[in-house]
Design a protein around this motif. Structure first.
Motif, PDB file in Angstrom:
ATOM      1  N   UNK A  91       0.819  -1.197   0.000  1.00 42.92           N
ATOM      2  CA  UNK A  91       0.000   0.000   0.000  1.00 42.92           C
ATOM      3  C   UNK A  91       0.864   1.262   0.000  1.00 42.92           C
ATOM      4  N   UNK A  92       0.292   2.362  -0.526  1.00 46.84           N
ATOM      5  CA  UNK A  92       0.976   3.648  -0.433  1.00 46.84           C
ATOM      6  C   UNK A  92       0.842   4.196   0.991  1.00 46.84           C
ATOM      7  N   UNK A  93       1.547   5.290   1.274  1.00 43.94           N
ATOM      8  CA  UNK A  93       1.602   5.831   2.632  1.00 43.94           C
ATOM      9  C   UNK A  93       0.229   6.283   3.134  1.00 43.94           C
ATOM     10  N   UNK A  94      -0.591   6.868   2.260  1.00 42.84           N
ATOM     11  CA  UNK A  94      -1.905   7.334   2.682  1.00 42.84           C
ATOM     12  C   UNK A  94      -2.790   6.168   3.120  1.00 42.84           C
ATOM     13  N   UNK A  95      -2.763   5.089   2.344  1.00 37.63           N
ATOM     14  CA  UNK A  95      -3.562   3.906   2.696  1.00 37.63           C
ATOM     15  C   UNK A  95      -3.036   3.279   3.976  1.00 37.63           C
ATOM     16  N   UNK A  96      -1.722   3.252   4.137  1.00 45.88           N
ATOM     17  CA  UNK A  96      -1.143   2.732   5.374  1.00 45.88           C
ATOM     18  C   UNK A  96      -1.640   3.522   6.581  1.00 45.88           C
ATOM     19  N   UNK A  97      -1.711   4.844   6.454  1.00 44.65           N
ATOM     20  CA  UNK A  97      -2.164   5.688   7.565  1.00 44.65           C
ATOM     21  C   UNK A  97      -3.631   5.431   7.881  1.00 44.65           C
TER      22      UNK A  97
END
Length: 258
Positions: A91-97
């Motif tokens: 996942x990208x960072x936004x999805x991880x957050x």
């Protein structure tokens, strides 16, 4: 499951779990570490595939005699190559957050509803999942309580896998196998189908089942017997010894057939 002595195929890669496969009571013994070096010097690429966190994987990829590592049950892989750390995340960072916020809520619920479990001590360096300790640093919980942890994850739409020490939960359609196959394709040009021919996998617990099922050359250390009733897809071969000594036994047989 067949005895490890029945194995007679040449391999180019050995993917392996870490906890209670390479280690014993949380410690990496000299024999297992030397076995990894022996595989490395023989040209057999060792790739740990683990539920352990990103912080651990950064060090392992850089310091151990390995060709990369798949971490947090398939959330990412790291490879230290050409004096550079290569990192690939599902996942990208936004999805991880976004997922982390949901996991934080689950953490509160699980710790409240399942007395005796604790947040895994390595949670602070995790990026993709939530690890709940049921026997690493706490008195071992009965299977019924471990199942409660799993059920809470699943009720909220998360995946949950039981290792020998933790229940790991995460949001996302990935696992140890899917990221291992992506790693092999991206970094070494080995297709998913060819991986069945040139790769072996060694493990010890239920969260290794996708790997046992996919790879014909699958191995388990002797402590797999604790979980046999929980695993439908069993490993092809089983070592006679537990943990790190079992891994050493597996490595010895692989080297003999090189």
């Amino acid at each position: 499951m067949k005895p490890i002595s029945d194995f007679a195929t040449s391999l180019k890669f050995l993917l392996t779990d870490i906890d209670d496969t390479l280690t014993d009571e949380g410690l990496l013994g000299a024999e297992a570490y030397e076995a990894m070096w022996a595989l490395y010097h023989a040209g057999i690429k060792v790739i740990p595939v683990t539920g352990r966190p990103a912080g651990w994987c950064e060090m392992i990829a850089r310091v151990w005699p390995v060709s990369g590592i798949v971490g947090e049950n398939g959330g990412f892989y790291f490879r230290y190559h050409g004096k550079k750390m290569h990192r690939h995340f599902f996942f990208d960072e936004q999805t991880q957050a976004t997922n982390r916020a949901k996991l934080n809520q689950l953490e509160t619920e699980i710790l409240k509803k399942v007395p005796g479990c604790e947040l895994a001590s390595d949670q602070f360096c995790r990026l993709m999942d939530l690890a709940i300790d049921f026997c690493e640093d706490v008195p071992a919980l009965p299977k019924s309580e471990v199942q409660k942890i799993v059920d809470i994850f699943v009720a909220h739409g998360a995946q949950a896998k039981v290792s020998s020490i933790h229940v790991n939960g995460w949001f996302g359609d990935y696992n140890k196998l899917s990221m291992s196959l992506k790693f092999l394709q991206h970094e070494f040009g080995v297709s998913a189908e060819d991986a069945k021919k040139v790769c072996g996998f060694s493990g010890d617990s239920p969260n290794d089942e996708p790997m046992f099922q996919y790879f014909p050359h699958s191995f388990a250390v002797a402590n797999i017997q604790h979980f046999v009733d929980q695993i439908k897809a069993k490993p092809t071969y089983v070592a006679s010894q537990r943990g790190g000594m079992g891994f050493t036994e597996i490595a010895s047989v692989i080297l003999k057939n090189k």
